[in-house]
Scaffold this active site. Structure first.
Site, PDB file in Angstrom:
ATOM      1  N   GLU A 174      -5.120  -8.635   1.206  1.00 44.68           N
ATOM      2  CA  GLU A 174      -5.752  -8.233   2.474  1.00 44.68           C
ATOM      3  C   GLU A 174      -7.222  -7.974   2.225  1.00 44.68           C
ATOM      4  OE1 GLU A 174      -4.044  -4.923   4.715  1.00 44.68           O
ATOM      5  OE2 GLU A 174      -2.025  -5.608   4.199  1.00 44.68           O
ATOM      6  N   GLU A 204       0.814  -1.224   0.000  1.00 42.18           N
ATOM      7  CA  GLU A 204       0.000   0.000   0.000  1.00 42.18           C
ATOM      8  C   GLU A 204       0.850   1.278   0.000  1.00 42.18           C
ATOM      9  OE1 GLU A 204      -2.862  -0.002   3.161  1.00 42.18           O
ATOM     10  OE2 GLU A 204      -3.840  -1.825   2.481  1.00 42.18           O
TER      11      GLU A 204
HETATM   12  C1  BG6 Z   1      -4.274  -2.105   6.143  1.00 44.77           C
HETATM   13  C2  BG6 Z   1      -2.781  -2.079   6.431  1.00 44.77           C
HETATM   14  O1  BG6 Z   1      -4.598  -1.201   5.154  1.00 44.77           O
HETATM   15  O2  BG6 Z   1      -5.097  -1.813   7.259  1.00 44.77           O
HETATM   16  C3  BG6 Z   1      -2.452  -2.739   7.765  1.00 44.77           C
HETATM   17  O3  BG6 Z   1      -2.051  -2.718   5.400  1.00 44.77           O
HETATM   18  C4  BG6 Z   1      -3.392  -2.238   8.864  1.00 44.77           C
HETATM   19  O4  BG6 Z   1      -1.105  -2.486   8.078  1.00 44.77           O
HETATM   20  C5  BG6 Z   1      -4.845  -2.543   8.435  1.00 44.77           C
HETATM   21  O5  BG6 Z   1      -3.094  -2.828  10.098  1.00 44.77           O
HETATM   22  C6  BG6 Z   1      -5.907  -2.231   9.497  1.00 44.77           C
HETATM   23  O6  BG6 Z   1      -5.968  -0.912   9.865  1.00 44.77           O
HETATM   24  P1  BG6 Z   1      -6.762  -0.380  11.136  1.00 44.77           P
HETATM   25  O7  BG6 Z   1      -6.561   1.086  11.130  1.00 44.77           O
HETATM   26  O8  BG6 Z   1      -8.218  -0.716  10.983  1.00 44.77           O
HETATM   27  O9  BG6 Z   1      -6.194  -1.040  12.346  1.00 44.77           O
END
Ligand code: BG6
Length: 465
Positions: free
Chosen positions: A366, A168
């Protein structure tokens, strides 16, 4: 009626995490300071619950047992990242032998369990020594990253199935140079564009180095391809969505896959005096070293409307001058995180890659559901996260539709394996297949982790519809 959602034979099932979010720091481990370690040391109050990166999920200490949990949750693929600041503590030069031993043991452990290993070189974490030199605003960092990538390929290529250059990359640009959410927390559009360009160049250099080291080895970039949907068919809303997509998606997708920037983006940069220093040779490197496949992170769509803020000469330029967020009435929401749930976004991504990006091979790297206060769902010693199972099923159905229509998707990785530390949000939103009790560091597989194993073993699932 029962409907079958079966996936192609070679389809991979697993999850993603990253070094800085899972490993933790042990006294005497030889790790250098990263930008995150530094930020926490000077402004701990910015981090949720004042929890910093030093403990996280203690994977550094517990990896051997943790890798068994990969098997227990049905993984056939696993993605993590190397911490640059662990491997080369000062960013350049000396390699930390303990880090080499650690990563080799982890990678070997994944392989020994018959799981494919995808390794990312950069997940938002820069050695602080390089940050002090100007970080990604400085072109020097690009060459330091290339040297770091080469060291990784030389040390670990025999154990890694596939490499990833960056996770990202738009996020550090937005959060670090347009927002106030990643270090150095500046608002400076010109710096943001330079950071984006330098990151893209670095990614192409890593692709080149990977192929020079081993022509057979495949390497990708991971992008959060969040489709931008316009509020209405009004030309101003449509324009806002087009520009949002140029900034958020095409800025990395086009050069990484097609080898060049979209003309409209180049023109916009020119118009606002944001064009970075670019040489012909650099553009040639980007053109010649595109990725072999793509990783796609998808959480929620981007809904936008015409900007509400008008740009006047001399204003601090921000994305709000080009598009405004649109809060669509009636949207489906994950109430535990506040993010929209729009499963069809994944289908739209699948078709976009099929139709506009040569149907290149891709994986979901993801997708996931963050839940604040998840311990309230604990019953009989286990988090009963039926909501997460529904979330995954909904997305898998749309992915299945995209694959049936010819999109070249080869796998699905959830965010994340064991609940992990998430930057300023620390342990606020839990995403894992495995629950982490932060205090005791005890791990317990959630209901979704057990369910995922069944799906992985069956290579799909049945649904009453
Ligand atoms: C993703 C990232 O976009 O979001 C991760 O690649 C991150 O590193 C994940 O932990 C979740 O984000 P959040 O802000 O909901 O904890």
């Amino acid at each position: 009626m029962t409907k079958e959602y079966m996936f192609p034979d070679d389809f991979l099932w697993g999850s993603s995490t990253s070094g800085p979010q899972s490993e933790g720091i042990e006294p005497g481990d030889g790790k250098g300071m990263s930008n995150w370690d530094y930020w926490y040391s000077v402004e701990p109050e910015r981090f949720h619950g004042q929890i910093g990166p030093e403990k996280t999920s203690t994977f550094y200490k517990n990896f051997a047992q943790d890798l068994d949990l990969l098997v227990e949750t049905g993984h056939t693929v696993f993605r993590t990242s190397i911490q640059w600041s662990r491997l080369i503590p000062q960013g350049r030069g000396e390699v930390n032998p303990q880090a080499v031993e650690f990563y080799r043991q982890v990678f070997q452990g994944v392989r020994d369990r018959g799981i494919q290993l995808y390794v990312n070189l950069y997940h938002f974490d820069l050695p602080y020594a390089l940050q002090e030199e100007g970080g990604w605003e400085s072109k020097e960092i690009v060459w330091a990253y290339e040297a770091y990538a080469k060291v990784c390929f030389q040390l670990f290529d025999d154990l890694v199935d596939r490499w990833i250059t960056f996770n990202e990359p738009i996020v550090p640009v937005e959060c670090g140079y347009l927002g106030d959410y990643h270090y150095p927390a500046k608002v400076d559009a010109k710096a943001a564009v330079a950071v984006g360009y330098h990151t893209q160049l670095a990614s192409a250099l890593a692709v080149r180095a990977c192929h020079e080291n081993n022509p057979e080895k495949k390497i990708a970039i991971v992008l959060n391809l969040t489709p931008a949907y316009a509020k209405s068919q009004d030309p101003e809303d449509l324009k806002a969505a087009r520009i949002a997509e140029l900034f958020q998606t095409k800025s990395f997708l086009d050069p990484s896959v097609k080898g060049h920037y979209p003309e409209e983006l180049v023109d916009l940069m020119e118009e606002y005096g944001l064009t970075p220093e670019v040489t012909k040779e650099e553009l040639q490197i980007i053109a010649n070293h595109t990725v072999d496949f793509l990783g796609v992170n998808y959480y929620q769509p981007l809904r936008v409307q015409a900007p509400l803020l008008e740009y006047q000469d001399g204003d601090l330029l921000v994305p709000d001058h080009f598009f405004a967020p649109y809060d669509m009435p009636g949207k489906k929401i994950n109430p535990h995180r506040g993010w929209e749930i729009y499963e069809q976004g994944l289908y739209d991504i699948a078709l976009n890659l099929r139709d506009n990006y040569g149907n290149l091979e891709w994986l979901v790297t993801e997708n996931g559901m963050g839940v604040e206060g998840e311990e309230v769902f604990k019953d009989h010693g286990r988090i009963q996260d039926a909501y997460r199972i529904d979330f995954v099923k909904g997305h898998l159905k749309e992915l299945h539709r995209g694959i049936e229509e010819g999109s070249n998707c080869k796998g699905y990785m959830m965010w994340t394996f064991i609940d992990c530390w998430s930057w300023l949000n620390a342990y606020k939103n839990r995403y894992g297949f495995v629950e982490l009790d932060y205090e005791s560091q005890e791990r317990t597989i959630k209901k979704s982790g057990l369910w995922f194993k069944e799906v992985s073993q069956a290579n799909g699932f049945l649904e009453e519809e």
